[in-house]
Scaffold this motif. Structure first.
Motif, short mmCIF file in Angstrom:
data_model
loop_
_atom_site.label_atom_id
_atom_site.label_comp_id
_atom_site.label_asym_id
_atom_site.label_seq_id
_atom_site.Cartn_x
_atom_site.Cartn_y
_atom_site.Cartn_z
N PHE B 157 0.86 -1.18 0.00
CA PHE B 157 0.00 0.00 0.00
C PHE B 157 0.90 1.23 0.00
CE2 PHE B 157 -2.18 -3.51 1.86
CZ PHE B 157 -3.43 -3.46 1.27
N VAL B 158 0.78 2.04 -1.05
CA VAL B 158 1.63 3.21 -1.18
C VAL B 158 0.79 4.45 -0.94
CG1 VAL B 158 2.95 4.59 -2.82
CG2 VAL B 158 3.25 2.11 -2.75
N ILE B 159 1.25 5.32 -0.04
CA ILE B 159 0.59 6.59 0.20
C ILE B 159 1.57 7.68 -0.21
CG2 ILE B 159 -0.43 8.14 1.91
CD1 ILE B 159 -0.28 4.58 2.86
N ILE B 160 1.13 8.55 -1.10
CA ILE B 160 2.00 9.60 -1.62
C ILE B 160 1.65 10.91 -0.94
CG2 ILE B 160 2.77 10.82 -3.69
CD1 ILE B 160 1.80 8.31 -5.28
N GLY B 161 2.61 11.45 -0.19
CA GLY B 161 2.38 12.71 0.51
C GLY B 161 2.25 12.49 2.00
N ALA B 162 3.15 13.12 2.78
CA ALA B 162 3.18 12.87 4.22
C ALA B 162 2.73 14.08 5.03
CB ALA B 162 4.56 12.40 4.65
N VAL B 195 3.35 -1.06 4.10
CA VAL B 195 2.74 0.26 3.95
C VAL B 195 3.88 1.24 3.73
CG1 VAL B 195 1.27 2.01 4.98
CG2 VAL B 195 0.85 -0.40 5.49
N VAL B 196 3.92 1.89 2.57
CA VAL B 196 5.02 2.77 2.20
C VAL B 196 4.50 4.19 2.07
CG1 VAL B 196 6.88 3.15 0.55
CG2 VAL B 196 6.01 0.83 0.91
N LEU B 197 5.09 5.09 2.85
CA LEU B 197 4.69 6.49 2.82
C LEU B 197 5.78 7.29 2.10
CD1 LEU B 197 2.73 8.75 3.84
CD2 LEU B 197 4.10 8.83 5.92
N ILE B 198 5.45 7.91 0.99
CA ILE B 198 6.44 8.60 0.17
C ILE B 198 6.25 10.11 0.28
CG2 ILE B 198 7.27 8.94 -2.19
CD1 ILE B 198 6.24 6.13 -2.82
N GLU B 199 7.33 10.81 0.54
CA GLU B 199 7.26 12.27 0.71
C GLU B 199 8.42 12.91 -0.08
OE1 GLU B 199 5.34 14.66 2.15
OE2 GLU B 199 6.87 16.07 1.47
N ALA B 200 8.09 13.90 -0.88
CA ALA B 200 9.12 14.56 -1.69
C ALA B 200 10.00 15.46 -0.83
CB ALA B 200 8.45 15.37 -2.80
N GLY B 201 9.44 16.02 0.24
CA GLY B 201 10.20 16.92 1.10
C GLY B 201 11.13 16.18 2.03
N PRO B 202 11.90 16.93 2.85
CA PRO B 202 12.90 16.30 3.71
C PRO B 202 12.33 15.67 4.99
CG PRO B 202 12.98 18.68 3.95
CD PRO B 202 11.96 18.41 2.89
N ARG B 203 11.07 15.98 5.36
CA ARG B 203 10.52 15.34 6.56
C ARG B 203 9.00 15.26 6.46
NH1 ARG B 203 9.08 19.36 10.58
NH2 ARG B 203 9.57 21.46 9.84
N ILE B 204 8.41 14.41 7.32
CA ILE B 204 6.95 14.27 7.30
C ILE B 204 6.34 15.40 8.13
CG2 ILE B 204 7.18 11.76 7.09
CD1 ILE B 204 6.02 11.55 9.96
N LEU B 205 5.06 15.66 7.93
CA LEU B 205 4.32 16.66 8.70
C LEU B 205 5.11 17.98 8.80
CD1 LEU B 205 3.00 14.33 11.54
CD2 LEU B 205 1.68 15.21 9.63
N VAL B 227 8.93 4.78 5.68
CA VAL B 227 8.86 6.19 5.30
C VAL B 227 9.99 6.50 4.33
CG1 VAL B 227 8.85 8.57 6.14
CG2 VAL B 227 7.86 6.74 7.56
N LYS B 228 9.67 6.99 3.16
CA LYS B 228 10.68 7.34 2.17
C LYS B 228 10.65 8.86 1.96
CE LYS B 228 10.67 3.04 -0.53
NZ LYS B 228 12.01 2.54 -0.20
N LEU B 229 11.67 9.54 2.47
CA LEU B 229 11.70 11.00 2.37
C LEU B 229 12.55 11.43 1.17
CD1 LEU B 229 12.32 11.78 6.14
CD2 LEU B 229 10.16 11.91 4.89
N ILE B 253 -2.65 2.48 -4.39
CA ILE B 253 -1.92 3.73 -4.27
C ILE B 253 -2.92 4.80 -3.85
CG2 ILE B 253 -0.38 5.35 -5.46
CD1 ILE B 253 -0.10 3.17 -7.65
N ILE B 254 -2.55 5.62 -2.88
CA ILE B 254 -3.44 6.69 -2.43
C ILE B 254 -2.70 8.01 -2.54
CG2 ILE B 254 -4.91 7.53 -0.57
CD1 ILE B 254 -4.86 4.69 0.59
N TRP B 255 -3.37 9.01 -3.05
CA TRP B 255 -2.78 10.31 -3.29
C TRP B 255 -3.14 11.27 -2.15
CZ3 TRP B 255 0.76 11.89 -6.67
CH2 TRP B 255 0.95 13.26 -6.84
N ALA B 256 -2.11 11.72 -1.43
CA ALA B 256 -2.35 12.69 -0.36
C ALA B 256 -1.35 13.83 -0.48
CB ALA B 256 -2.23 12.00 1.00
N ALA B 257 -0.95 14.13 -1.72
CA ALA B 257 0.20 15.02 -1.92
C ALA B 257 -0.16 16.47 -2.21
CB ALA B 257 1.08 14.50 -3.04
N GLY B 258 -1.34 16.75 -2.70
CA GLY B 258 -1.57 18.15 -3.01
C GLY B 258 -3.02 18.45 -3.28
N VAL B 259 -3.38 19.70 -3.10
CA VAL B 259 -4.75 20.12 -3.37
C VAL B 259 -4.73 21.32 -4.31
CG1 VAL B 259 -5.68 19.28 -1.20
CG2 VAL B 259 -4.83 21.61 -1.35
N ALA B 260 -5.84 21.51 -5.01
CA ALA B 260 -6.04 22.70 -5.82
C ALA B 260 -7.40 23.27 -5.46
CB ALA B 260 -6.00 22.35 -7.31
#
Lengths: 419, 419
Positions: B157-162, B195-205, B227-229, B253-260
């Motif tokens: 289970f991949v969650i994109i965006g921390a 369960v893999v949490l992927i974050e483009a930034g250097p840390r979660i939250l 957690v993959k930072l 895959i679940i998208w939690a990375a951004g809103v518009a």
């Protein structure tokens, strides 16, 4: 170890699995849904009283402690009786030594399948949320409407068929309009909504005695439901129904008039009755297939006196228990051939939140006391302490406040006007 | 009487309506759904913890006692600023004197809208039941699968965006696999799920301080979440995601990375920031439109110190209250021009059922005490005694038993293999 495959995790299928807990068999339960559904309360989901998760539980969770059971989610499309295999969608197969078909029934339109889009029936959770969506959306559209004749169409709810489901739906929709929604709209009085219950036969709830069915009809009328007896619907369409040469305009129509068994008889190429139920042997096996049992709404079961066993939860459960006993006897090499005997567990129906009728054979009840008995019986039969508490709390809340919590329009069909 | 039209019945829109309860105005609330949604707990519906009806309430019911409010269900497609009309789907229009746009945001894929079918986001009840269905169906398919490599795909289970939603989803899915489902499957150990949490930034939250975000990461890791930072996903598809040149096979895959933001800026032809939020004036009106306010996630609001007001429920509520006050001042002929000032109500996030982090500015908390504060705060902000009791009971139940009640696969998308 012999492999028992059970198709369908309704009341009958689950009871059969439970009955085999102590048997030296491997059991596989296959169902096309992941949940067992407490169908007797499905109308309460359709009328925004209960949440879907309060009357449904994951099948695999219900049998998690029974280590000889494996649960599989899958859609059965046929049975290969020669190879002794169940055939599933996607070309999967499951071999069996003994097969129990507990595949239930769907609503049927007696040769008018084209009515289904206009008059959905109520058998699954998806059916229930669809009907809930239509009922609530009709009130929403009425709030927009300025033409009184058009508004009246949105505020007319037609239920076809006055068996327990039809009566329960009609009573609850009437309460929804009279109590629950009363303060919520500005452009019309929700109490002006018409709820029309149409029955082709001479009385409602024909499985009850005449005095109880008379009482139920008076209780419905007191709630404001219009009961039309001896009227067969000759047409169902977008704008309403036709009965007795007259057209009744209505935007919401619900079908509660008939059921047809699942295609178990077709899978097995065995004789069925008019409703598609397999004409089973006295020991509930399919004719010519001693290793295949058919139970519940998929089976036409007759008592020793020739009477048809009704399509109710207690009958399906008793059949499941009987089949489990038979399988265990066979494993012990015994085959006494005792036929299935149905014990009437009583007949209950409810009309709104204050009246019900109960017929145990030896005693008949009606009114408030019957309603409380109905409520306690249903809470007792719900699975799990948590659900019993949750449903009890919901009902108490509605009883006191008149409010219903699950009034959600979700998973929209494509409808007009942005609704 | 002046007519105030509020588009959107989220936290901001509802609060504006409430603030105008004692004003000499007619109010119309328009929303494309019939329910107000408590979005902070939406991830609990997606992870089978809460029922949909426990976090959503009919809008018209919430304002039923406020007699100057009419609620309409409808989908707004534009604003005619010349004629001062809101334009709805189906060519309906609603004239306004003052307009409040509180239309919220949707998840956004940063130019990769083609990822949406594979990586759904979480903003509506339908999104939540879709994600719930996919998570539960993945376990069901794993039970069928005999090839270990294929099974591993179903159990990844991949969650994109921390951000808070991603962290909350990852923690709860890990608990689902470790506790809730542990006894329910026969052909594999649910604890082998990844369960893999992927974050483009250097840390979660990243909206929390570094020590709290470190703590949260340790708590997630303890639950078994990887957690993959510093990893941006470069591709999302049917079989998995690509990141850093590597392919990670995963069926869910679940998208939690951004809103518009919703298209409010387009409707008004006014400037917006990169996320589509209207760059509002200090009094929350749209530039050049003194009678049109934009609030909540649809607005880019800056504090006096130039900091962006965060897209959280307390901010939207404060903006709604502010706009109601401004409208009442205008009715009294006063226009003191006091600008909107955001009061930080604290920042909370939860990691599974035993840990949380809380930052009120003047105090920071983490661990069990923070978790209890988080729980009590959320129950307090839920609407209605009944829902508070129901959610409290559900949480207590899960806390004690590890079981989750709403594990239903419903409203199926078309999927393969009969599932």
């Amino acid at each position: 170890m012999p492999h028992v495959v059970i198709v369908g995790a309704g009341f009958g299928g689950l009871e059969a699995a439970r009955g085999l807990a102590d048997a030296a068999v491997r059991i596989t339960i296959v169902d096309q849904r992941n949940h067992h559904l407490f169908q007797p309360l499905l109308y309460q989901v359709a009328t925004a009283t209960l949440a879907t998760s309060e009357i449904a539980w994951p099948v695999r969770h219900l049998v998690r402690r029974q280590k000889n059971v494996t649960t599989l989610l899958g859609s059965v499309v046929g049975v290969n009786t020669q190879a002794k295999q169940v055939v599933l969608d996607g070309e999967k197969t499951i071999p069996f030594d003994t097969l129990i078909l507990a595949t239930g029934a769907r609503h049927a339109y007696f040769g008018h399948d084209e009515w289904e889009p206009y008059a959905p029936g109520l058998k699954t959770l998806e059916d229930a949320t669809k009907i809930r969506r239509r009922i609530l959306a009709a009130f929403e559209q009425a709030e927009w409407e300025t033409d009184p004749a058009e508004r009246a169409k949105f505020l007319t709810f037609v239920i076809i068929g006055a068996g327990p489901t039809g009566v329960e739906l009609a009573g609850t929709i009437a309460e929804l309009a009279r109590d629950t929604l009363r303060d919520d709209f500005r452009n019309f009085d929700t109490r002006s909504a018409r709820v029309v219950l149409i029955e082709a036969g001479p009385r409602i709830l024909s499985s009850f005695s005449e005095d109880l069915s008379d009482y139920a009809q008076r209780a419905l009328t007191r709630l404001g439901v219009e009961v039309k007896l001896g009227h067969a619907v000759s047409k169902c369409g977008e704008g309403g129904v036709e009965l007795g040469g007259e057209f009744l305009p209505a935007k919401t129509i619900i079908w509660a008039a008939g059921v047809a068994a699942s295609p178990a008889a077709e899978w097995l190429h065995v004789p069925a009755d008019r409703a598609g139920r397999v004409l089973v042997e006295p020991d509930l096996t399919a004719p010519g297939h001693p290793d295949i049992f058919v139970i519940g709404d998929a089976a036409h079961v007759e008592s020793a006196d020739g009477k048809l066993v009704p399509g109710v939860a207690p009958a399906a459960k008793q059949e499941g228990q009987y089949v489990a006993r038979r399988i265990k006897e066979r494993l012990r090499g015994r085959n006494p051939g005792e036929r299935f005997a149905y014990k009437n567990a009583g007949n209950l129906a409810t009309i709104g939140k204050r009246a019900a009728i109960v017929d145990f054979g030896w005693i008949k009840l009606r009114g408030r006391l019957a309603w409380w008995m109905w409520g306690i019986a249903h809470i007792f039969f719900l699975i799990g302490l948590r659900n019993r508490l949750a449903v009890a709390m919901n009902w108490l809340w509605i009883y006191i406040s008149g409010q219903r919590s699950a009034r959600l329009i979700t998973q929209g069909e494509t409808t007009k006007g942005g609704i």
